[in-house]
Design a protein around this motif. Structure first.
Motif, PDB file in Angstrom:
ATOM      1  N   SER A  17      13.494   7.853  -5.171  1.00  0.00           N
ATOM      2  CA  SER A  17      13.655   8.844  -4.089  1.00  0.00           C
ATOM      3  C   SER A  17      14.185  10.175  -4.604  1.00  0.00           C
ATOM      4  CB  SER A  17      14.601   8.295  -3.002  1.00  0.00           C
ATOM      5  OG  SER A  17      14.064   7.153  -2.411  1.00  0.00           O
TER       6      SER A  17
ATOM      7  N   SER B 150      10.562  15.421  -4.642  1.00  0.00           N
ATOM      8  CA  SER B 150      10.020  16.075  -3.455  1.00  0.00           C
ATOM      9  C   SER B 150       9.503  17.445  -3.885  1.00  0.00           C
ATOM     10  CB  SER B 150      11.075  16.212  -2.352  1.00  0.00           C
ATOM     11  OG  SER B 150      12.156  17.011  -2.793  1.00  0.00           O
TER      12      SER B 150
ATOM     13  N   ASP C  52       5.526   8.919  -1.327  1.00  0.00           N
ATOM     14  CA  ASP C  52       5.972   7.532  -1.367  1.00  0.00           C
ATOM     15  C   ASP C  52       4.756   6.643  -1.597  1.00  0.00           C
ATOM     16  OD1 ASP C  52       4.792   6.721   1.232  1.00  0.00           O
ATOM     17  OD2 ASP C  52       6.293   8.097   2.053  1.00  0.00           O
TER      18      ASP C  52
ATOM     19  N   TRP D 178       7.053  14.724   0.348  1.00  0.00           N
ATOM     20  CA  TRP D 178       7.992  13.626   0.094  1.00  0.00           C
ATOM     21  C   TRP D 178       7.163  12.401  -0.259  1.00  0.00           C
ATOM     22  CZ3 TRP D 178      13.166  14.406  -0.070  1.00  0.00           C
ATOM     23  CH2 TRP D 178      13.644  15.608   0.478  1.00  0.00           C
TER      24      TRP D 178
END
Length: 283
Positions: free
Chosen positions: A232, A235, A198, A196
């Motif tokens: 977002s 992933s 970021d 994930w």
């Protein structure tokens, strides 16, 4: 069930064909029928048997010889030719012969990233599959797991994956391929951070006195990673082709994306306390 389809995409060398071969073997072992379409006109050899092959329509070698194009131009020409002759695709996938078939297709796509990020070719093919045979389609974007060792390669791969997701507008599952080659080189807890991604990952890379911290491109790098963070969307699921559980976990995610099996009748559960067999008490 209807027709379900995985579009396996990603840059050259990302493990697409190996993924296709591994998945076909896994499905065969599970007694799940599946068909495979090679959509790469530049392919020379396979690790699997094709149900259909775009090279029956056009090949990169023929285009390069006849038109004098280089590899990239010839590949784009081939895919544009396919987009103009989609009746061949219908015939190859048996759309007209059996319009209401329940089928599961794996499509091995070319390794030219532009086809997924800004050329409209794949969008045209996807729209046709939706329209002509009501395919439910999931994009499977492959990226080498080794990219997690290089911040710029990793976030470049994330950008490409996100661009494909935005361009194609279909459900996507992003896969970290070749985990079997690096699983002994990275801590599992550390790997979780990359699944994930970021902007804090880039913060870590650019801290201290290392070359990342002194780079004049630090501000731009941070802006790019914050863009990925703000959407977002990206992933990853790790794939170790030597581990059946890893393959099964990935397939479960893709099946969920294409709604495979939702209309199948559930099996009757076995009674663990069958009174006739003396396995339980009668009340």
């Amino acid at each position: 069930m209807g027709r379900k389809c995985q579009l396996v995409m990603g840059p050259a060398g990302s493990g697409k064909s190996t993924y296709c071969a591994t998945l076909m073997a896994h499905l065969e072992a599970a007694r799940r029928p599946a068909k495979l379409l090679n959509l790469d006109p530049a392919a020379e050899h396979f690790e699997y048997d094709c149900t259909a092959d775009v090279r029956d329509l056009i090949t990169l070698a023929d285009v390069a010889d006849e038109l004098g194009y280089g590899p990239n131009g010839a590949l784009v020409y081939c895919m544009e030719y396919l987009a103009e002759n989609l009746d061949w695709l219908d015939d190859a996938m048996g759309v007209d012969a059996n319009p209401d078939a329940d089928e599961y297709w794996i499509v091995d796509c070319p390794g030219q990233i532009e086809l997924y990020t800004h050329f409209p070719i794949m969008r045209t093919i996807i729209a046709h599959l939706h329209r002509s045979a009501a395919f439910t389609i999931c994009g499977v974007y492959c990226m080498e797991a080794a990219f997690v060792t290089d911040p710029f390669k990793f976030f470049s791969g994330c950008l490409s994956a996100m661009s494909a997701m935005v361009q194609l507008e279909i459900p996507h599952v992003n896969v970290l391929t070749k985990m079997d080659l690096i699983k002994d080189q990275i801590d599992p807890a550390r790997l979780e951070r990359y699944l994930w991604p970021d902007s804090s990952l880039m913060d870590e890379w650019t801290e201290g006195e290392g070359k990342w911290a002194s780079s004049k491109w630090k501000g731009l790098n941070m802006a790019v990673t914050q863009l990925i963070d703000s959407y977002s969307m990206v992933s990853f699921i790790p794939l170790d082709i030597t581990d059946d559980e890893s393959i099964g976990a990935l397939l479960l995610q893709i099946d969920h994306a294409v709604q495979y099996g939702e209309d199948l009748e559930p099996e009757e559960p076995k009674d663990e306390f069958d009174i006739e067999d003396g396995g339980g008490d009668e009340f």
